[in-house]
Design a protein around this motif. Structure first.
Motif, PDB file in Angstrom:
ATOM      1  N   LEU A   1     -17.774  40.140  38.986  1.00  0.00           N
ATOM      2  CA  LEU A   1     -17.277  39.046  38.149  1.00  0.00           C
ATOM      3  C   LEU A   1     -16.556  38.005  38.995  1.00  0.00           C
ATOM      4  O   LEU A   1     -16.768  36.801  38.816  1.00  0.00           O
ATOM      5  N   ARG A   2     -15.723  38.434  39.908  1.00  0.00           N
ATOM      6  CA  ARG A   2     -14.995  37.493  40.773  1.00  0.00           C
ATOM      7  C   ARG A   2     -15.945  36.697  41.670  1.00  0.00           C
ATOM      8  O   ARG A   2     -15.760  35.500  41.866  1.00  0.00           O
ATOM      9  N   GLU A   3     -16.946  37.370  42.224  1.00  0.00           N
ATOM     10  CA  GLU A   3     -17.885  36.695  43.124  1.00  0.00           C
ATOM     11  C   GLU A   3     -18.828  35.763  42.384  1.00  0.00           C
ATOM     12  O   GLU A   3     -19.180  34.699  42.895  1.00  0.00           O
ATOM     13  N   THR A   4     -19.237  36.148  41.189  1.00  0.00           N
ATOM     14  CA  THR A   4     -20.206  35.365  40.436  1.00  0.00           C
ATOM     15  C   THR A   4     -19.560  34.235  39.644  1.00  0.00           C
ATOM     16  O   THR A   4     -20.191  33.214  39.399  1.00  0.00           O
TER      17      THR A   4
ATOM     18  N   GLY B   1     -12.943  31.622  40.356  1.00  0.00           N
ATOM     19  CA  GLY B   1     -11.973  30.755  39.703  1.00  0.00           C
ATOM     20  C   GLY B   1     -11.916  30.861  38.195  1.00  0.00           C
ATOM     21  O   GLY B   1     -11.048  30.253  37.574  1.00  0.00           O
ATOM     22  N   ALA B   2     -12.815  31.630  37.587  1.00  0.00           N
ATOM     23  CA  ALA B   2     -12.827  31.715  36.124  1.00  0.00           C
ATOM     24  C   ALA B   2     -11.686  32.560  35.580  1.00  0.00           C
ATOM     25  O   ALA B   2     -11.188  32.308  34.483  1.00  0.00           O
ATOM     26  N   PHE B   3     -11.285  33.563  36.358  1.00  0.00           N
ATOM     27  CA  PHE B   3     -10.297  34.515  35.866  1.00  0.00           C
ATOM     28  C   PHE B   3      -9.082  34.556  36.787  1.00  0.00           C
ATOM     29  O   PHE B   3      -9.210  34.686  37.996  1.00  0.00           O
ATOM     30  N   ALA B   4      -7.901  34.489  36.178  1.00  0.00           N
ATOM     31  CA  ALA B   4      -6.662  34.597  36.949  1.00  0.00           C
ATOM     32  C   ALA B   4      -6.384  36.045  37.317  1.00  0.00           C
ATOM     33  O   ALA B   4      -5.729  36.317  38.320  1.00  0.00           O
ATOM     34  N   ALA B   5      -6.869  36.980  36.496  1.00  0.00           N
ATOM     35  CA  ALA B   5      -6.672  38.405  36.731  1.00  0.00           C
ATOM     36  C   ALA B   5      -7.773  39.169  36.015  1.00  0.00           C
ATOM     37  O   ALA B   5      -8.286  38.710  34.985  1.00  0.00           O
TER      38      ALA B   5
ATOM     39  N   MET C   1     -10.463  43.944  31.261  1.00  0.00           N
ATOM     40  CA  MET C   1      -9.782  42.821  30.621  1.00  0.00           C
ATOM     41  C   MET C   1      -9.531  41.766  31.682  1.00  0.00           C
ATOM     42  O   MET C   1      -9.048  42.074  32.772  1.00  0.00           O
ATOM     43  N   ALA C   2      -9.895  40.529  31.332  1.00  0.00           N
ATOM     44  CA  ALA C   2      -9.715  39.403  32.246  1.00  0.00           C
ATOM     45  C   ALA C   2      -8.867  38.343  31.562  1.00  0.00           C
ATOM     46  O   ALA C   2      -8.988  38.108  30.359  1.00  0.00           O
ATOM     47  N   ALA C   3      -8.023  37.694  32.352  1.00  0.00           N
ATOM     48  CA  ALA C   3      -7.197  36.594  31.856  1.00  0.00           C
ATOM     49  C   ALA C   3      -7.798  35.282  32.343  1.00  0.00           C
ATOM     50  O   ALA C   3      -8.110  35.141  33.531  1.00  0.00           O
ATOM     51  N   ALA C   4      -7.947  34.346  31.413  1.00  0.00           N
ATOM     52  CA  ALA C   4      -8.493  33.032  31.749  1.00  0.00           C
ATOM     53  C   ALA C   4      -7.545  31.948  31.260  1.00  0.00           C
ATOM     54  O   ALA C   4      -7.016  32.037  30.148  1.00  0.00           O
ATOM     55  N   ALA C   5      -7.339  30.956  32.086  1.00  0.00           N
ATOM     56  CA  ALA C   5      -6.479  29.839  31.694  1.00  0.00           C
ATOM     57  C   ALA C   5      -7.084  29.077  30.524  1.00  0.00           C
ATOM     58  O   ALA C   5      -6.364  28.521  29.696  1.00  0.00           O
TER      59      ALA C   5
ATOM     60  N   ALA D   1     -12.488  28.290  26.759  1.00  0.00           N
ATOM     61  CA  ALA D   1     -13.653  27.398  26.608  1.00  0.00           C
ATOM     62  C   ALA D   1     -14.434  27.277  27.917  1.00  0.00           C
ATOM     63  O   ALA D   1     -15.671  27.189  27.902  1.00  0.00           O
ATOM     64  N   LEU D   2     -13.735  27.292  29.037  1.00  0.00           N
ATOM     65  CA  LEU D   2     -14.433  27.221  30.328  1.00  0.00           C
ATOM     66  C   LEU D   2     -15.247  28.484  30.584  1.00  0.00           C
ATOM     67  O   LEU D   2     -16.326  28.427  31.173  1.00  0.00           O
ATOM     68  N   VAL D   3     -14.749  29.620  30.141  1.00  0.00           N
ATOM     69  CA  VAL D   3     -15.514  30.866  30.260  1.00  0.00           C
ATOM     70  C   VAL D   3     -16.747  30.780  29.372  1.00  0.00           C
ATOM     71  O   VAL D   3     -17.858  31.127  29.799  1.00  0.00           O
ATOM     72  N   GLU D   4     -16.564  30.304  28.144  1.00  0.00           N
ATOM     73  CA  GLU D   4     -17.704  30.155  27.236  1.00  0.00           C
ATOM     74  C   GLU D   4     -18.779  29.244  27.832  1.00  0.00           C
ATOM     75  O   GLU D   4     -19.969  29.501  27.672  1.00  0.00           O
TER      76      GLU D   4
END
Length: 179
Positions: free
Chosen positions: A26-29, A32-36, A57-61, A64-67
């Motif tokens: 997830l981090r490599e693909t 910047g999408a997830f803070a944690a 569980m991932a945290a996103a700022a 909508a950007l994840v969507e």
């Protein structure tokens, strides 16, 4: 195993490595999408019997950007699951037609007080309560209970233990199931 049955299996020491691999993907693909991103759920608790599904569980700022990047998640095998929960996106990744991973994406603002993280940590720190939880899950699964009923039947104990975890941190009780 069909999606309608509940299977509780003994703890598998390979679960943390599977979670770490999924987190790395997830981090490599999605840089910047997830803070944690963390491994949550029963498979994240050593020696706890569990459904063999890796919960992340991932945290996103910004959800909508994840969507907007869901096509990338789909490329990794994660399909969006709509369940009317607020403040969260849910993605399911199957293997051989069976759920293998759940990815819960929550807001960065809600990350520090997520019940799922508190519950996981509490079970790691309190083996006797983890054993109580395992016994309940195994007893429920043995009845052939439906998945929705299974989740509801665990609520009282999950709420009790999560309340203890929150109390240890000086936080008030909040319902464990989001709406």
């Amino acid at each position: 195993m069909s999606e309608a049955s509940i299977q509780i299996v003994p703890y598998n020491p390979a679960w943390p490595a599977r979670a770490a691999t999924a987190i790395r993907e997830l981090r490599e693909t999605l840089p910047g999408a997830f803070a944690a991103i963390e491994h949550i759920g029963s498979t994240a608790v050593p020696d706890l019997a569990a459904k063999p599904i890796i919960d992340l569980m991932a945290a996103a700022a910004d959800l909508a950007l994840v969507e907007q990047r869901e096509a990338v998640l789909t490329g990794l095998g994660y399909e969006r699951h709509f369940n009317d929960m607020s403040d969260r996106l849910l993605y399911v990744r199957a293997s051989g037609g069976v759920r293998a991973y759940l990815l819960h994406v929550v807001t960065l603002d809600s990350w520090p007080t997520r019940n799922q993280r508190f519950f996981r940590d509490y079970l790691r720190e309190h083996p006797s309560d983890a054993a109580r939880y395992a016994e309940l899950k195994q007893a429920l699964a043995a009845t052939g209970i439906a998945p929705g009923d299974y989740a509801r039947a665990k609520t009282e104990l999950i709420q009790e233990l999560t309340d203890r975890a929150r109390q240890e941190r000086g936080l008030p009780s909040v319902p464990v199931w989001e709406k």
